[in-house]
Design an enzyme around this catalytic site. Structure first.
Site, mmCIF file in Angstrom:
data_model
loop_
_atom_site.group_PDB
_atom_site.id
_atom_site.type_symbol
_atom_site.label_atom_id
_atom_site.label_comp_id
_atom_site.label_asym_id
_atom_site.label_seq_id
_atom_site.Cartn_x
_atom_site.Cartn_y
_atom_site.Cartn_z
ATOM 1 N N ASP A 29 12.339 2.339 -36.764
ATOM 2 C CA ASP A 29 12.568 1.085 -36.039
ATOM 3 C C ASP A 29 12.479 -0.121 -36.975
ATOM 4 O O ASP A 29 11.747 -0.095 -37.969
ATOM 5 C CB ASP A 29 11.527 0.963 -34.912
ATOM 6 C CG ASP A 29 11.966 -0.023 -33.833
ATOM 7 O OD1 ASP A 29 13.126 -0.468 -33.852
ATOM 8 O OD2 ASP A 29 11.123 -0.354 -32.975
ATOM 9 N N ASN A 77 19.559 3.646 -25.950
ATOM 10 C CA ASN A 77 20.275 2.761 -26.881
ATOM 11 C C ASN A 77 21.713 2.459 -26.439
ATOM 12 O O ASN A 77 22.351 1.541 -26.968
ATOM 13 C CB ASN A 77 20.259 3.331 -28.308
ATOM 14 C CG ASN A 77 18.919 3.191 -29.003
ATOM 15 O OD1 ASN A 77 18.513 4.042 -29.782
ATOM 16 N ND2 ASN A 77 18.203 2.081 -28.745
HETATM 17 C C1 IPE Z 1 13.582 3.573 -30.519
HETATM 18 O O1 IPE Z 1 13.802 2.296 -31.015
HETATM 19 C C2 IPE Z 1 14.805 4.407 -30.713
HETATM 20 C C3 IPE Z 1 15.162 4.708 -32.101
HETATM 21 C C4 IPE Z 1 14.474 4.383 -33.163
HETATM 22 C C5 IPE Z 1 16.381 5.434 -32.270
HETATM 23 P P1 IPE Z 1 14.248 1.091 -30.051
HETATM 24 O O2 IPE Z 1 14.308 -0.100 -30.914
HETATM 25 O O3 IPE Z 1 15.467 1.463 -29.319
HETATM 26 O O4 IPE Z 1 13.016 1.047 -29.034
HETATM 27 P P2 IPE Z 1 12.548 -0.092 -28.042
HETATM 28 O O5 IPE Z 1 13.735 -0.490 -27.229
HETATM 29 O O6 IPE Z 1 12.050 -1.239 -28.872
HETATM 30 O O7 IPE Z 1 11.452 0.538 -27.247
HETATM 31 C C1 IPE Z 2 16.207 1.034 -35.231
HETATM 32 O O1 IPE Z 2 16.282 -0.305 -35.516
HETATM 33 C C2 IPE Z 2 17.558 1.697 -35.186
HETATM 34 C C3 IPE Z 2 17.960 2.147 -33.853
HETATM 35 C C4 IPE Z 2 17.269 2.016 -32.758
HETATM 36 C C5 IPE Z 2 19.259 2.800 -33.750
HETATM 37 P P1 IPE Z 2 16.574 -1.394 -34.393
HETATM 38 O O2 IPE Z 2 18.044 -1.576 -34.302
HETATM 39 O O3 IPE Z 2 15.891 -1.034 -33.126
HETATM 40 O O4 IPE Z 2 15.911 -2.666 -35.054
HETATM 41 P P2 IPE Z 2 15.101 -3.821 -34.308
HETATM 42 O O5 IPE Z 2 14.048 -3.170 -33.473
HETATM 43 O O6 IPE Z 2 16.093 -4.576 -33.486
HETATM 44 O O7 IPE Z 2 14.528 -4.631 -35.429
HETATM 45 MG MG MG Z 3 14.092 -1.470 -32.322
#
Ligand code: IPE
Ligand code: IPE
Ligand code: MG
Length: 249
Positions: A29, A77
């Site tokens: 993340d 997602n």
């Molecule tokens: C969790 O991250 C899913 C992945 C890393 C693929 P998100 O960024 O989607 O999670 P939330 O929405 O902050 O809980």
């Molecule tokens: C994790 O990074 C990747 C996926 C969930 C696919 P994020 O895209 O959630 O990054 P933040 O949380 O917005 O920084």
């Molecule tokens: Mg995220």
């Protein structure tokens, strides 16, 4: 006595690797925040995140981890804007295309958890081919969670077991923890030892809820694009210092 037995059971066949988790899962993340901090588009963070994936796979193999599970795309997602989803799918295509040979050479077996049917056919096919090509590799199992959601996985398992009861194949009272475990996407993987989440968020976001029942949890502030082999090794040192009791003393 019970605690001792539980500890032995958690690591039955790797006496040379005491303290090294057999199965590590990572919630990768912080890509978006990494990009934002640099005034870059979010996709730049995802691209840099793919570099972290390469580094961490290498370090995990070197550390003797048997199974590494990476949360790449959750079933939630899909709520993101279409442009972001397209960017992520494009990266997945690119990553599989450019990395498959290297993974295979390094003896890595690729596995997928989650529902591939929601992806564009070319991606689903590419993923399935990569899984088939690496199926006999034994050095490390790399599990990518794609369109994965733990609640849905448990729902599917319940449905499978209910179907077997309805058809008369099994009686309801033979459904035990092992039976549920066997009906999950992760049935053939070692027990989950350690879950790492980057970027400072402290939640599981529908990831491996059943499997994490006795896993150690590690939340680090590092954003995923800044996570590397050293960061993984530091996580392993943290893990090695923990005392797992599995309910015993
Ligand atoms: C969790 O991250 C899913 C992945 C890393 C693929 P998100 O960024 O989607 O999670 P939330 O929405 O902050 O809980
Ligand atoms: C994790 O990074 C990747 C996926 C969930 C696919 P994020 O895209 O959630 O990054 P933040 O949380 O917005 O920084
Ligand atoms: Mg995220």
């Amino acid at each position: 006595m019970i605690a001792k037995a539980a500890r032995t059971e958690a690591r039955p066949d790797s006496p040379g690797n005491i303290g090294v988790p057999r199965h590590v899962a990572i919630i990768m993340d912080g890509n978006g925040r990494w990009a934002k901090a640099r005034g870059l588009p979010r996709v730049a963070g995802h691209r840099q995140g793919a570099e972290s994936v390469r580094k961490v796979i290498r370090a995990a193999g070197e550390a003797g981890i048997e199974c590494l599970t990476l949360y790449a795309f959750s079933s939630e997602n899909w709520r993101r804007p279409e442009t972001e989803i397209n960017d992520l799918m494009g990266l997945l295509r690119f990553y599989l295309g450019s990395e498959l040979d290297a993974l295979h050479r390094e003896g890595i077996r690729l596995r997928i958890i989650g529902d591939l049917s929601a992806f564009k056919p070319d991606i689903a096919q590419m993923v399935e081919r990569a899984v088939a090509r690496t199926a006999e590799n034994t050095r490390m199992t790399l599990v990518i969670a794609l369109n994965y959601g733990s609640r849905n996985e448990i729902v599917q398992a319940a449905r499978t077991l209910a179907g077997r009861v309805a058809s008369g194949e099994i009686a309801p009272d033979v459904i035990d923890e092992a039976a549920v475990n066997a009906a999950l996407d992760t049935s053939d993987l070692p027990p989950l030892d350690l879950v790492i989440r980057t970027s400072g968020e402290r939640r599981l976001s529908n990831f491996l809820l059943w499997q994490a029942a006795y896993a150690e949890l590690l939340f680090v502030d590092t954003l995923w694009p800044d996570f590397d082999g050293n960061a993984l090794r530091a996580a392993l040192v943290d893990f090695a210092g923990r005392e797992r009791r599995f309910g015993g003393l």
